[in-house]
Design a protein around this motif. Structure first.
Motif, PDB file in Angstrom:
ATOM      1  N   ASP A  38      32.754  40.717   7.480  1.00  0.00           N
ATOM      2  CA  ASP A  38      31.390  40.647   8.009  1.00  0.00           C
ATOM      3  C   ASP A  38      31.389  41.154   9.446  1.00  0.00           C
ATOM      4  O   ASP A  38      31.809  40.455  10.363  1.00  0.00           O
ATOM      5  CB  ASP A  38      30.885  39.211   7.953  1.00  0.00           C
ATOM      6  CG  ASP A  38      29.469  39.061   8.494  1.00  0.00           C
ATOM      7  OD1 ASP A  38      28.851  40.096   8.837  1.00  0.00           O
ATOM      8  OD2 ASP A  38      28.975  37.919   8.586  1.00  0.00           O
ATOM      9  N   ASP A  64      34.495  32.189  -0.327  1.00  0.00           N
ATOM     10  CA  ASP A  64      33.602  33.225   0.195  1.00  0.00           C
ATOM     11  C   ASP A  64      34.354  34.077   1.209  1.00  0.00           C
ATOM     12  O   ASP A  64      34.565  33.653   2.343  1.00  0.00           O
ATOM     13  CB  ASP A  64      32.370  32.590   0.824  1.00  0.00           C
ATOM     14  CG  ASP A  64      31.345  33.607   1.305  1.00  0.00           C
ATOM     15  OD1 ASP A  64      31.623  34.816   1.206  1.00  0.00           O
ATOM     16  OD2 ASP A  64      30.275  33.192   1.786  1.00  0.00           O
ATOM     17  N   ASN A 120      33.350  36.437   2.851  1.00  0.00           N
ATOM     18  CA  ASN A 120      32.503  36.972   3.915  1.00  0.00           C
ATOM     19  C   ASN A 120      32.586  36.142   5.185  1.00  0.00           C
ATOM     20  O   ASN A 120      32.095  36.553   6.229  1.00  0.00           O
ATOM     21  CB  ASN A 120      31.048  37.038   3.442  1.00  0.00           C
ATOM     22  CG  ASN A 120      30.260  38.124   4.145  1.00  0.00           C
ATOM     23  OD1 ASN A 120      30.775  39.216   4.364  1.00  0.00           O
ATOM     24  ND2 ASN A 120      29.021  37.836   4.495  1.00  0.00           N
TER      25      ASN A 120
END
Length: 393
Positions: free
Chosen positions: A166, A109, A111
């Protein structure tokens, strides 16, 4: 136009003053067995509940020894995300089970990649050193991918956010907390100093690293808090647009931060031929450290009934006691404008005694520390002597 000899390659950079870097032979650290950079992340994995973790430690989780370089480097590869960065709060030395490895592989991931708690820049440094020893191309490729991730994450003003990509909430702020931006800058500094374990860096990436470093240095100097015409230190976070000090989590209020500022000063003192701006920044910060030091107290850990909180288990408590023989200590936060030491709770309100902080925050956060002492007593005198000798040459 000047030349940098970096990793046996020549980088031509018209705007960068090469003599600002300290000599390589004096600063290069090839001790790959030093895994202390992973300590904060390990602590969070083992002792603090992180609800974003893909895997959690087992009760009998074993660890590799620092001499197990290949195994640790292979672990690091497992955690790297597709964008080249790493998540935080895992133990890079943990001997992972097949199931834990499978979970990591299935839950990539990009993010959650960050520079918080030693993430990303520490892994890059380790992989670069591992490659210099073992010549495993995977380590080099992962390190290069990580460096490119760092460069991509940098703001145009030179700062780095806590997380990337993010940028929600406080994650977007320029972050000095827990060594985030200083850690990134240290990697770039090692590349530009010509550290042998970065000999795989090509000309193009080296030039980009030099540009990013200079922008980062300019950002640090612009972020230094000036009050009534006097430079002081830095906040844990600075606004990514205005560069002004700002808060993050509810108990992390806009302030002057002692620990983070000490790390910044140490970074600035590694510059070999500092210009007036850097000299002023260092001198002003050290003067502030001396001004706000607290004498005659120490923090004592005492037994207490165990309480299980959301993020950690508290098996003790902390109190402040008087002790005339105690060395100077610093609170983590000082008020803007007044320099009054303060603390905070999860309600976002400042308090002025550790006893007014909830036990959950007293035991779950570092409110006092000694970081400026190393700067004042050890690094600063050596720095003053070094720049004086330079001026007399």
């Amino acid at each position: 136009m000047k030349l940098i000899n970096c990793c046996s390659k020549i980088f031509i950079i018209s705007f960068l003053l090469i003599d600002t870097f300290a000599p390589l032979h004096a600063q290069e650290n090839l001790n790959i067995k030093d895994v202390s950079g992973f300590g904060d992340s390990k602590h969070h994995w083992m002792d603090i509940t992180d609800h974003e973790q893909v895997i959690v430690p087992s009760k009998d989780q074993e660890s590799y020894q620092p001499a197990n370089v290949r195994e640790i480097a292979n672990n690091i590869l497992l955690y790297q995300q597709p964008n080249g960065g790493w998540p935080k709060n895992y133990d890079m030395l943990a001997v992972l089970t097949d199931e834990q490895k499978k979970m990591l592989a299935e839950h990539k991931d990009s993010n959650h990649t960050t520079f918080d708690n030693g993430a990303t820049y520490t892994q890059i440094e380790y992989l670069a050193k591992a490659y210099s020893i073992l010549k495993d191309e995977r380590y080099k490729d992962a390190a290069v991918k990580g460096i490119r991730f760092m460069l991509q994450a940098q703001y145009n003003n030179g700062g780095w956010p806590q997380f990337y990509p993010d940028l929600s909430g406080y994650r977007k702020y320029i972050t000095f907390n827990d060594g985030a931006m200083v850690g990134v800058m240290s990697v770039l500094q090692h590349i530009l100093q010509g550290s042998s374990y970065y000999s795989f860096i090509d000309d193009d990436l080296g030039k980009k690293a030099a540009e990013a470093y200079q922008k980062g240095l300019d950002c640090i100097l612009k972020c230094q808090i000036r009050e009534k015409g006097t430079l002081t230190v830095w906040c844990q976070q600075h606004d990514n647009i205005t560069l002004k000090p700002t808060g993050a989590r509810a108990f992390e209020l806009a302030s002057k931060g002692s620990a983070e500022s000490a790390e910044i000063v140490e970074l600035l003192m590694k510059i070999d031929n500092p210009d007036k701006k850097i000299i002023d920044a260092v001198n002003s910060a050290v003067a502030w450290f001396k001004k706000v030091e607290i004498k005659g107290i120490r923090v004592k850990t005492i037994p207490a009934k165990e309480v299980i909180y959301k993020y950690h288990d508290a098996k003790d408590d902390k109190i402040v006691v008087e002790d005339p023989s105690a060395p100077p200590i610093w609170t983590r936060y000082y008020e803007l404008e007044t320099d009054r030491p303060f603390f905070a709770n999860r309600d976002g309100k400042a308090v002025y005694k550790l006893s007014d902080v909830s036990r959950e925050r007293r035991t779950g956060y570092g409110w006092y520390g000694y970081s400026p002492a190393k700067v004042i007593n050890i690094e600063y005198p050596k720095w003053l002597e070094r720049i004086a000798n330079k001026n007399n040459q």
